[in-house]
Design an enzyme around this catalytic site. Sequence first.
Site, PDB file in Angstrom:
ATOM      1  N   LYS A  12       2.480 -10.448  -7.768  1.00 25.85           N
ATOM      2  CA  LYS A  12       3.892 -10.070  -7.623  1.00 25.85           C
ATOM      3  C   LYS A  12       3.983  -8.557  -7.736  1.00 25.85           C
ATOM      4  O   LYS A  12       3.575  -7.973  -8.737  1.00 25.85           O
ATOM      5  CB  LYS A  12       4.738 -10.739  -8.704  1.00 25.85           C
ATOM      6  CG  LYS A  12       6.233 -10.603  -8.471  1.00 25.85           C
ATOM      7  CD  LYS A  12       6.681 -11.371  -7.225  1.00 25.85           C
ATOM      8  CE  LYS A  12       7.351 -12.679  -7.547  1.00 25.85           C
ATOM      9  NZ  LYS A  12       7.602 -13.488  -6.335  1.00 25.85           N
ATOM     10  N   THR A  57       3.262 -16.488  -7.527  1.00 26.63           N
ATOM     11  CA  THR A  57       3.628 -15.111  -7.899  1.00 26.63           C
ATOM     12  C   THR A  57       4.919 -15.128  -8.708  1.00 26.63           C
ATOM     13  O   THR A  57       5.140 -14.266  -9.548  1.00 26.63           O
ATOM     14  CB  THR A  57       3.782 -14.204  -6.658  1.00 26.63           C
ATOM     15  OG1 THR A  57       4.918 -14.601  -5.897  1.00 26.63           O
ATOM     16  CG2 THR A  57       2.534 -14.221  -5.803  1.00 26.63           C
ATOM     17  N   HIS A 242       5.446  23.680   0.511  1.00 30.85           N
ATOM     18  CA  HIS A 242       5.499  25.041   1.040  1.00 30.85           C
ATOM     19  C   HIS A 242       6.857  25.699   0.828  1.00 30.85           C
ATOM     20  O   HIS A 242       7.901  25.078   1.082  1.00 30.85           O
ATOM     21  CB  HIS A 242       5.192  25.036   2.538  1.00 30.85           C
ATOM     22  CG  HIS A 242       3.867  24.419   2.878  1.00 30.85           C
ATOM     23  ND1 HIS A 242       2.655  24.967   2.483  1.00 30.85           N
ATOM     24  CD2 HIS A 242       3.550  23.293   3.566  1.00 30.85           C
ATOM     25  CE1 HIS A 242       1.671  24.202   2.927  1.00 30.85           C
ATOM     26  NE2 HIS A 242       2.187  23.181   3.587  1.00 30.85           N
TER      27      HIS A 242
HETATM   28  O1  LIG Z   1      -3.772  26.629  -1.134  1.00 31.61           O
HETATM   29  C1  LIG Z   1      -3.822  26.429   0.085  1.00 31.61           C
HETATM   30  N1  LIG Z   1      -4.868  25.737   0.607  1.00 31.61           N
HETATM   31  C2  LIG Z   1      -4.985  25.467   1.940  1.00 31.61           C
HETATM   32  O2  LIG Z   1      -5.977  24.826   2.384  1.00 31.61           O
HETATM   33  C3  LIG Z   1      -3.948  25.939   2.778  1.00 31.61           C
HETATM   34  N2  LIG Z   1      -3.739  25.857   4.122  1.00 31.61           N
HETATM   35  C4  LIG Z   1      -2.556  26.492   4.374  1.00 31.61           C
HETATM   36  O3  LIG Z   1      -2.017  26.569   5.504  1.00 31.61           O
HETATM   37  N3  LIG Z   1      -2.029  26.992   3.227  1.00 31.61           N
HETATM   38  C5  LIG Z   1      -2.881  26.657   2.213  1.00 31.61           C
HETATM   39  N4  LIG Z   1      -2.827  26.890   0.880  1.00 31.61           N
END
Ligand SMILES: O=c1[nH]c(=O)c2[nH]c(=O)[nH]c2[nH]1
Length: 279
Positions: A12, A57, A242
């Site tokens: 489950k 389950t 990012h």
């Molecule tokens: O710390 C990072 N590692 C990567 O492999 C990578 N590749 C990327 O585009 N930016 C980063 N930053």
Amino acid sequence: MGIVLGDNSYGKAETRLVFVDRAAPQHRIVDFNVTTALSGDLAATHLTGDNTDVLPTDSQKNTVFAFARDGVGEPEDFAARLARHFVESQPAIRSATVDIESYGWDRMTVGGAPAHHSFVRAAGTRTASVTYDGTLSVSSGITDLVVLNTTGSEFWGYPKDPYTTLAETKDRVLATAVTARWRHRAGSDWAVSHAETLRLLLETFAEVHSLSLQQTLYAMGRRVLEEREEVAEIRLELPNKHHIPVDLSPFGLDNPGVVFHATDRPYGLIQATVTRDDA
Ligand SMILES: O=c1[nH]c(=O)c2[nH]c(=O)[nH]c2[nH]1
């Protein structure tokens, strides 16, 4: 052509269990998401639909609630109790894995005092995964723990091919959502072990001057293995959340590292296991 049944398990998934401890006026809560997976001599149901050995389950879900009646304790212990129970009570079951996500709830402060019955969800989710097949193997972990450094991160020196547009940087924002899972080689005080491992992961993320997220990942794992002897190995999955500096020059403005576009997709995904060479 021969056709055979391969690896299989059933259970489950995601039984949501909340336990309220009312023993003291200051209540406590435990909030789990429990997944069971049983395996063993289960060919009959797959091949002929004979369910003689198939503990439903639904019963597995009920067991989770019944076992919680008098308290659940640490997720590792609760998972171990359940896993043992399924193997020991069902002759056909050879192995049981119980995965638990444990959501933290912090007590609210109301009017300067700790609230009796009011909580706010904590950051990150603690995880435990226990398999019992005659012996117990226990892993603990964390997921969705979002962390960010505003400086102390560089990324440069990488190969430039015809498709490379990324600018080298000596100062960037580094952010990730930590998923980590570590295997125990010895039993321990699970709560202390978890709190200390988490502290080491966070401290290392904060302290390392990072030349890559890969370097940060390895340093985090290494620190845990250096300081927590009960941990055999640790796996880390770090999405690179990012933060892209925005070009404000079209507006006649400079951007001295203050305005970023936080993007959610796509993201770099850095993953590794850090282990002991005797593990
Ligand atoms: O710390 C990072 N590692 C990567 O492999 C990578 N590749 C990327 O585009 N930016 C980063 N930053």
